[in-house]
Scaffold this motif. Sequence first.
Motif: not given
Length: 388
Positions: A307-313, A319-324
């Motif tokens: 499931l981890v490998l098939l999903t995303g942020p 906590d990815p960079v929201a501005e990018v």
Amino acid sequence: MTVHTRVSVAESPAIQDRPQVTELRLSAFAGHRAAVLPLGPMTLLTGPSGSGKSSALGAYESLARLCAGAELSEVFADPVACVPERARADLQRRRGFRIGCTVDGPAGAVRLDLAVQAEPELRVVGERLTRGGLVLLETALRDPGRRVVQAAWHTAGTVPVTRAPMPDDRLGTALVPLRVAGKTDGQRLVLAAAEQVVVALRSAFACDPRPSRMRAPVPAGLIGAGRLLGGCDNLAEVLWRTRSECAVRHGMLVAAVRSGCTGPVADVLAEEGADGAVHAFVDRGCGVRTPLGQLGDGELRYLALSLVLLTGPGVLAVDPVAEVPQAYQTLTVLADALDRRLDVRQVRALGELAARTCARGHIRLVGAVCDASWATGAAGASVVDLES
């Protein structure tokens, strides 16, 4: 320590445009000294027990958290454990550790190196951000009596370098956007390099599924809000969400579970019970359902990692960079003991799934494994052996 790579990896130009960590340096960290670990789209760290696989992943995660703005005390709960065992204290009884990385991307190959004092008190004593032979940002502890470091960043304007104090409990690179105006070409280069490092490191998800916490239904109100936790405690809750959001991706998950779990698998589903808790099942067909709690430890870990490998942020608790935009970011999964409790069939199926996923460029994997012999058959996998 001897480090070598066995399987080469080639990346397309489109994938290389996204900032990516291509090297982890453990100059003096825990059991590592002068270790340089090359990282590809799918990297497996292997070696005997005690060779430093988990500590290498811990160093990567620490850099990621610092790039997200965390304080040193939040990241290093036991900083003395990060100090090499035989490291001697100086005349002021100071000991510490050093870690760093290289991030490739539009700004070129950017190096981040960090020196941390663990004793007698936790603080940053030095940081350097460089591209080629040019120092873009450098900090140093000048006055031990003050809780600041002296920072200098490349300006290339009327003055070549700008100097100012920065706090000694945070990563200076993460603070650059708040301190550098970007008025000169030099300052804009500093900003671009710092952003590249922060974007690459910050989108990291440390994952180690714990079957004992995945068996019970997920109680109503469990903190997670449909985002998978690092231990996958709320697996049922996330399955409930992902099944309804993307039929194609859920179909890929069902196919993966079918390859790695015993017995027929028609579907993987979750539903809310009368008590508000979320229950998950493996649908065997013909009206037969197996609760997740009845699956073996290996099956549960395999399902969660798939499931981890098939999903995303948007699904994982990162906590990815929201501005990018997400299209310009790559999620890096840090999986300790990736093959723990998995049988040979499950390890191979998970490796094939990881190879296919990582080849698309949206997800990278750095996993620690006991035995990486199976990886020779996984296209694009690179193996780094840590030998004492």
